[in-house]
Write a protein that holds these residues in place. Structure first.
Motif, PDB file in Angstrom:
ATOM      1  N   UNK A 147      70.958  27.293  20.373  1.00  0.00           N
ATOM      2  CA  UNK A 147      69.462  27.609  20.596  1.00  0.00           C
ATOM      3  C   UNK A 147      68.685  26.421  20.269  1.00  0.00           C
ATOM      4  N   UNK A 148      69.147  25.663  19.186  1.00  0.00           N
ATOM      5  CA  UNK A 148      68.410  24.325  19.002  1.00  0.00           C
ATOM      6  C   UNK A 148      68.455  23.437  20.314  1.00  0.00           C
ATOM      7  N   UNK A 154      66.481  31.093  27.493  1.00  0.00           N
ATOM      8  CA  UNK A 154      66.814  31.588  26.386  1.00  0.00           C
ATOM      9  C   UNK A 154      66.674  33.211  26.607  1.00  0.00           C
ATOM     10  N   UNK A 182      68.338  35.280   4.831  1.00  0.00           N
ATOM     11  CA  UNK A 182      67.708  34.202   5.404  1.00  0.00           C
ATOM     12  C   UNK A 182      68.224  34.315   7.074  1.00  0.00           C
ATOM     13  N   UNK A 183      67.111  34.202   7.805  1.00  0.00           N
ATOM     14  CA  UNK A 183      67.566  34.757   9.478  1.00  0.00           C
ATOM     15  C   UNK A 183      66.861  33.498  10.205  1.00  0.00           C
ATOM     16  N   UNK A 184      67.609  33.379  11.401  1.00  0.00           N
ATOM     17  CA  UNK A 184      67.072  32.554  12.378  1.00  0.00           C
ATOM     18  C   UNK A 184      66.434  33.440  13.529  1.00  0.00           C
ATOM     19  N   UNK A 236      72.855  38.015  24.326  1.00  0.00           N
ATOM     20  CA  UNK A 236      72.815  37.119  23.023  1.00  0.00           C
ATOM     21  C   UNK A 236      71.598  37.422  22.281  1.00  0.00           C
ATOM     22  N   UNK A 237      71.985  37.612  20.747  1.00  0.00           N
ATOM     23  CA  UNK A 237      71.047  37.996  19.778  1.00  0.00           C
ATOM     24  C   UNK A 237      69.878  37.135  19.783  1.00  0.00           C
ATOM     25  N   UNK A 238      68.544  37.705  19.495  1.00  0.00           N
ATOM     26  CA  UNK A 238      67.393  37.065  19.463  1.00  0.00           C
ATOM     27  C   UNK A 238      67.051  36.648  17.546  1.00  0.00           C
ATOM     28  N   UNK A 239      68.019  37.363  16.865  1.00  0.00           N
ATOM     29  CA  UNK A 239      67.958  37.097  15.510  1.00  0.00           C
ATOM     30  C   UNK A 239      69.109  36.917  14.963  1.00  0.00           C
ATOM     31  N   UNK A 240      69.327  35.817  14.160  1.00  0.00           N
ATOM     32  CA  UNK A 240      70.722  35.656  13.772  1.00  0.00           C
ATOM     33  C   UNK A 240      70.536  35.658  11.979  1.00  0.00           C
ATOM     34  N   UNK A 241      71.530  36.183  11.385  1.00  0.00           N
ATOM     35  CA  UNK A 241      71.329  36.316  10.007  1.00  0.00           C
ATOM     36  C   UNK A 241      72.351  35.370   9.342  1.00  0.00           C
ATOM     37  N   UNK A 242      71.698  34.505   8.545  1.00  0.00           N
ATOM     38  CA  UNK A 242      72.640  33.527   7.765  1.00  0.00           C
ATOM     39  C   UNK A 242      73.089  34.699   6.574  1.00  0.00           C
ATOM     40  N   UNK A 285      63.960  32.986  17.217  1.00  0.00           N
ATOM     41  CA  UNK A 285      63.476  32.233  18.201  1.00  0.00           C
ATOM     42  C   UNK A 285      62.293  32.424  18.389  1.00  0.00           C
ATOM     43  N   UNK A 339      66.382  44.619  16.651  1.00  0.00           N
ATOM     44  CA  UNK A 339      67.163  43.695  15.803  1.00  0.00           C
ATOM     45  C   UNK A 339      66.418  43.321  14.530  1.00  0.00           C
ATOM     46  N   UNK A 343      73.579  28.907  17.016  1.00  0.00           N
ATOM     47  CA  UNK A 343      72.379  28.194  16.417  1.00  0.00           C
ATOM     48  C   UNK A 343      72.305  26.787  16.973  1.00  0.00           C
ATOM     49  N   UNK A 344      73.265  26.276  16.834  1.00  0.00           N
ATOM     50  CA  UNK A 344      73.208  24.957  17.716  1.00  0.00           C
ATOM     51  C   UNK A 344      72.784  24.866  18.944  1.00  0.00           C
ATOM     52  N   UNK A 350      66.201  24.880  23.348  1.00  0.00           N
ATOM     53  CA  UNK A 350      64.564  24.992  23.017  1.00  0.00           C
ATOM     54  C   UNK A 350      64.058  23.784  22.580  1.00  0.00           C
ATOM     55  N   UNK A 351      62.858  23.845  23.406  1.00  0.00           N
ATOM     56  CA  UNK A 351      61.896  22.621  22.501  1.00  0.00           C
ATOM     57  C   UNK A 351      60.743  23.160  22.085  1.00  0.00           C
TER      58      UNK A 351
END
Lengths: 350, 284, 100, 313
Positions: free
Chosen positions: B8-9, B40, C38-40, B48-54, C42, C88, B5-6, B12-13
């Motif tokens: 990606x942050x 990216x 909750x998802x992230x 690299x995944x385009x969706x990350x799940x918390x 891009x 995804x 996540x970091x 990206x801008x």
């Protein structure tokens, strides 16, 4: 026993809550321990003063979660079967929630149970696996897998790898070896589609029938208090014509005895006159009176008689399979599981 | 996951597609973002995944709950039989391949010793050795000799086995292959062999190479119970998994006192409960 | 892993009623109401969600529209990456094939 | 017939008989807790550490929590009194020697709140407040959260909780739940130094968590436990001896991302929890802090508050 009938009636709102605080607390602990506090809250919410509203709010928030989870699981199930002709029938809690029945209000739900035709079983299993469900660890061993597939009425339970939720895929309502032979095809044919969905539920009479079968022709009736309350609400959910259907239907599908017993319970435990009238004309199972005593005794928890427990345990297996299978199975289970001894939770009040 | 996540942050801008449902925070103005975005996308192609799940459950709690490490304060030995019973203690059990495996009297002494903790049943199949078949019971043909070579006391053996135990235990794994009868059957078969035409006139066997698994966990061994969590269920394997299985029996209310790392186990159990694991306590 | 079978002719949909999004630095924190997860996301994955809100689109149509919107070439935004991201997203319940 | 009094107003005999009957009702913040299971160590603990709390010997109403401190239900070879917390639902309960009844009691209450409370979003965090608002400190165990909470009490903050931030659904207002602050091992002398010996409970030795002591809530904390507060500062502290003091302002999304995992019931409450956590940031700003001493952490907090005020002005 009279007191316990009173407790059931208080939980569904047929009798007022005890005035004495200790008795009231004891009742709520009883409801909580039997996982029906949410149903009690749904039936009684708003009508009281004081702390009880907090307790009811809390219980309702919890069941709201269960229902939301279940809706999402239904959504995922539909998605997993997208593009096929398969229209699973939701069973038990999932069906009540999908149909918004009285039996669903405030009900805790943990798993989703579905029924498909036997010939669809392989395809459903394959599609669910593709969508992330896998054999649940508890039964992911050769013996259990084979046992389920050879003798049971359902696939071994599957757990979703990411969400951790469990789905039980049935193709029969009772194990293949069960004594009662249920006319499952008729029940499947009578199932009704849920609006804007690929999922179905049984017709109202069959919903009741299945619940009766589940309680009295299968399993050890694990949570009788919840079961009795479920029968009560399902019976209330039937309209006049559904109730007429129920007798005919029970006979058609070969479930008169469990249905007769369930209707009798509704009449006896909740003093429901309609159920009482209906039960008079229905067949009762063998050893009805003994069984009745055992069931009620079990429902009373703390007072459980070991004899009643043993009777129910043996009966549940007797119903499921013939002796020649039963003895090796129980032996095998005894060797395999060796469960920890866990006494039921003690009530903190005398 | 935090690093991704970091990342990606950092990479990206800012630019926002018009969308009324999105609440925007920390937005910086009109930067040329296209290069970062292209980067990216390249990473996406690389996997690299385009969706990350918390994980929408107490994950941070989980991290502390699951990351705990148990350091064994002293050497611990564990004996497991094919019925899923286990014993833990500090005595050794002599193993002599030429005589047919573990010395039965040592096994008995181990079980009987006053400092031994007994766990009755409840181990998952994955940690339970196969039972003996009538034929694999006992060992070599000459195991009727009394164990003159093995009379030394337990402490003599400690040194040798500590040095060599890893090998011994993996050999043992091989020996413990499938068979259908129970250990008890094996014993009976052994006793009844008096009458048959066995070459040997042995009264009773002194060693056994099946139906048991025995292992030593060294002092200061680090065990991470969290490694055995798969989603919200236990997946117990190997010696560390065996230790965790016994800890669970303790934590779930079977045994007595003084088991190392119990708070770690309890924190994991709590995590499992929070995450809906229905089988946190044995049977798993 | 996708949430179900995927075919090329499937048209994908989304709805802004189904989620709450918070944006920061070209990344989106997206809370999905149905799953309570909750998802992230891009810019690409979130772009797919917003793109399919007004009109259902196949993977090929989506790739074309996203390239136009983000000023990217075929090589920069490959069809393959769009399809991968779709599967995804499918798993989160944020988008779905139109008939579901 | 039932009256609310303080624990200190009751005789030992009264407490004992009420615990035996299972009718001791402890009021703490928004929760009414029915306690049963009498033992000398528990009575000692209640009389010491909960002396200023509101109790009833006989409950006047139903309760949120029923905690039974009972003997473990196992067959044991040797008889030695033990206790497990039983909050009425299945939990992994370690049998503890009876001297550790206070620990079982605290664990039982924590489990009840963490796993059974749905009326608030529960976040694993320490919370204190002054008239301007609350400071919420979310951290893993061992990151100095308890020490920091205790230190802020000495700075004039009142105690909300050392264990749980209770965030109101809808209004996102924080609710006090002033339980004693649990101190482990080496933090005991530090807090003893800060607070003074008279505020620290006797040490429970050799527990599964090591040596444990509690810093009592003050009477003023308990008497103001109906007074809620909005969050003004949300902190993610990290203590490591010798670490250089450091603070970083977090944007809302990043802070949300770190708060969600610290919640024990976020998934259970779903949308309401997400909205409540988002609303915390209506008034609050978030920082990540690392420090090597309590003094450093306090000056970092001062700086953060100053920045927040400057920003608002």
């Amino acid at each position: 026993m009279i007191m316990q009938r009173k407790a059931l009636k208080q939980i569904v709102g047929l009798k007022p809550l005890p005035e004495k605080v200790l008795k009231r607390i004891k009742l709520m602990i009883f409801a909580d321990a039997h996982h029906v506090l949410g149903q009690m809250a749904a039936a009684l919410t708003g009508a009281h003063e004081g702390k009880i509203n907090d307790v009811f709010d809390n219980a309702l928030l919890r069941t709201a979660h269960d229902h939301r989870m279940l809706h999402f699981e239904m959504n995922r199930l539909e998605r997993a079967l997208e593009g096929t002709e398969i229209t699973p029938i939701l069973l038990k809690g999932a069906a009540y929630v999908a149909r918004d029945l009285k039996a669903a209000q405030g009900r805790r739900v943990s798993d989703i149970d579905i029924l498909v035709r036997e010939e669809e079983l392989d395809q459903v299993e394959k599609l669910l696996m593709q969508a992330g469900w896998k054999a649940d660890q508890e039964t992911d061993n050769e013996y259990d897998q084979e046992y389920y597939r050879q003798w049971m009425h359902e696939l071994p339970p599957m757990r979703h790898g990411k969400r951790g939720t469990i789905i039980d895929v049935h193709h029969l309502l009772l194990p293949r070896t069960a004594r009662y032979k249920i006319g499952i095809d008729q029940m499947i044919d009578g199932a009704r589609t849920i609006e804007a969905s690929a999922l179905k539920t049984f017709c109202p009479a069959d919903v009741f029938i299945h619940s009766a079968i589940h309680a009295f022709a299968d399993g050890a009736f694990d949570n009788p208090v919840r079961g009795f309350i479920e029968h009560y609400y399902l019976f209330q959910d039937l309209n006049e014509s559904d109730r007429k259907d129920l007798c005919v239907r029970a006979e058609q599908v070969g479930a008169e005895k469990p249905v007769g017993l369930a209707v009798w319970c509704v009449g006896f435990l909740f003093s429901d006159e309609n159920a009482q009238k209906m039960a008079k004309n229905m067949k009762k199972p063998m050893l009805f009176w003994l069984l009745r005593w055992a069931l009620i005794s079990k429902a009373m928890d703390g007072l459980t008689s070991p004899l009643a427990k043993a009777l129910l345990y043996i009966r549940s297996h007797y119903l499921r399979m013939p002796m020649r299978l039963l003895v090796p199975h129980l032996t095998r289970k005894a060797i395999q599981w060796r469960p920890m001894s866990r006494k039921p939770v003690d009530l903190p009040l005398p | 996951m935090h690093e991704i996540i970091q990342f990606i942050m950092d990479e990206s801008v800012t630019d926002l597609p018009e969308n009324s449902t999105v609440k925007s925070v920390g937005k910086s103005a009109n930067v040329d973002h296209s290069a970062a975005r292209r980067n990216l996308l390249k990473l996406g192609v690389a996997g690299m995944p385009m969706v990350l799940t918390l994980k929408a459950s107490a994950r941070q709690l989980a991290i502390s709950q699951l990351n705990c490490v148990i350091v064994l304060p002293s050497r611990m030995r564990i004996l497991v039989d094919s019925d899923g019973n286990a014993w833990s203690g500090t005595r050794n059990i002599s193993y002599d391949a030429s005589k047919g495996g573990y010395k039965l009297s040592d096994i008995q002494k181990f079980k009987d010793h006053r400092n031994t903790r007994e766990f009755t049943g409840g181990l998952p199949n994955s940690l339970t050795p196969s039972a003996c078949s009538s034929y694999s019971y006992g060992g070599g043909q000459d195991d009727c000799d009394d164990d003159s070579g093995g009379k030394g006391d337990d402490d003599d053996y400690d040194y040798y086995y500590d040095a060599d135990f890893e090998n011994a235990s993996s050999d043992l794994d091989l020996l413990m292959q499938a068979s259908s009868n129970t250990y008890a059957d094996g014993i009976e078969a052994g006793y009844s062999s008096k009458d048959d035409d066995d070459d040997d006139d042995c009264e009773e066997p002194t060693h056994i190479d099946c139906g048991y698994y025995f292992t030593t966990l060294r002092r200061n061994r680090e065990i991470r119970p969290g490694d055995f969590i798969d989603g919200s269920v236990w997946d117990l394997r190997g010696d560390d998994g065996l230790f965790v299985a016994l800890s669970l029996q303790y934590a779930c209310g079977v045994s007595e006192t003084g088991w190392p790392g119990i708070s770690c186990i309890v924190s994991i159990l709590t995590y499992l409960r929070q995450n809906g694991g229905s089988n946190a306590c044995p049977p798993y | 892993m996708a949430a179900g079978p995927i075919t090329d002719d499937m048209k994908w949909r989304s709805s802004s009623d189904g989620y709450i999004a918070t944006e920061f630095d070209d990344t989106y924190l997206v809370f999905v109401k149905a799953s309570a997860e909750t998802h992230f996301l891009n810019f690409l994955s979130f772009g797919i969600v917003t793109e399919t809100e007004s009109v259902a689109q196949t993977a090929t149509e989506l790739a074309m529209n996203l390239r136009r919107r983000f000023e990217l070439t075929d090589e920069e935004l490959t069809q393959e990456l769009v399809s991968l991201t779709l599967s995804e997203l499918d798993d989160t319940g944020l988008i779905w094939p139109e008939t579901v | 017939m039932s009256t609310v009094t303080r624990v200190s107003d009751l005789s030992r005999r009264e407490i004992r008989s009420s615990l035996r009957e299972g009718s001791l009702l402890l009021h703490l913040g928004p929760f009414a807790q029915l306690i049963s299971g009498s033992s000398d160590p528990l009575i000692d603990f209640l009389q010491d550490t909960y002396r200023d709390c509101q109790v009833e010997l006989f409950p006047s109403d139903v309760t949120d929590v029923h905690l039974n401190l009972r003997a473990p239900n196992i067959l044991r070879k040797f008889f030695r009194p033990q206790v497990v917390p039983d909050p009425g639902f299945e939990v992994p309960a370690v049998p503890l020697p009876i001297e550790m009844a206070p620990l079982a009691f605290e664990m039982g209450l924590n489990l009840s709140v963490a796993l059974k409370c749905c009326r608030f979003v529960t976040i694993h965090a320490g919370v204190v407040a002054d008239k301007d608002g609350a400071i919420l400190m979310s951290a893993e165990s061992g990151s100095g959260k308890s020490t920091l909470t205790a230190a802020l009490l000495e700075r004039g903050y009142r105690l909300f909780s050392d264990e749980f931030a209770l965030v109101g659904l809808g209004d996102a207002v924080l609710q006090p739940y002033p339980r004693p602050i649990s101190l482990k091992e080496e933090t005991i002398p530090i807090v003893r130094e800060l607070a003074g010996d008279e505020w620290i409970s006797p040490i429970v030795k050799g527990s599964p968590k090591g040596d444990i002591a509690y810093r009592r809530a003050r009477r003023s904390d308990i008497d103001q436990s109906h007074k809620q507060a909005k969050a003004k500062l949300i902190l993610f502290p990290e203590f490591e001896p010798g670490m250089r003091p450091y603070k970083r302002r977090l944007n809302t999304a990043e802070a949300i991302l770190r708060l969600i995992p610290a919640s024990t019931n976020f998934g259970l409450l779903g949308e309401q929890a997400y909205l409540a956590i988002t609303r915390l940031f209506d008034d609050a700003v978030a920082y990540e802090l690392s420090y090597g001493s309590t003094e450093q952490s306090l000056s970092l907090i001062d700086e953060a508050l100053q920045e927040r005020d400057d920003h608002a002005a």
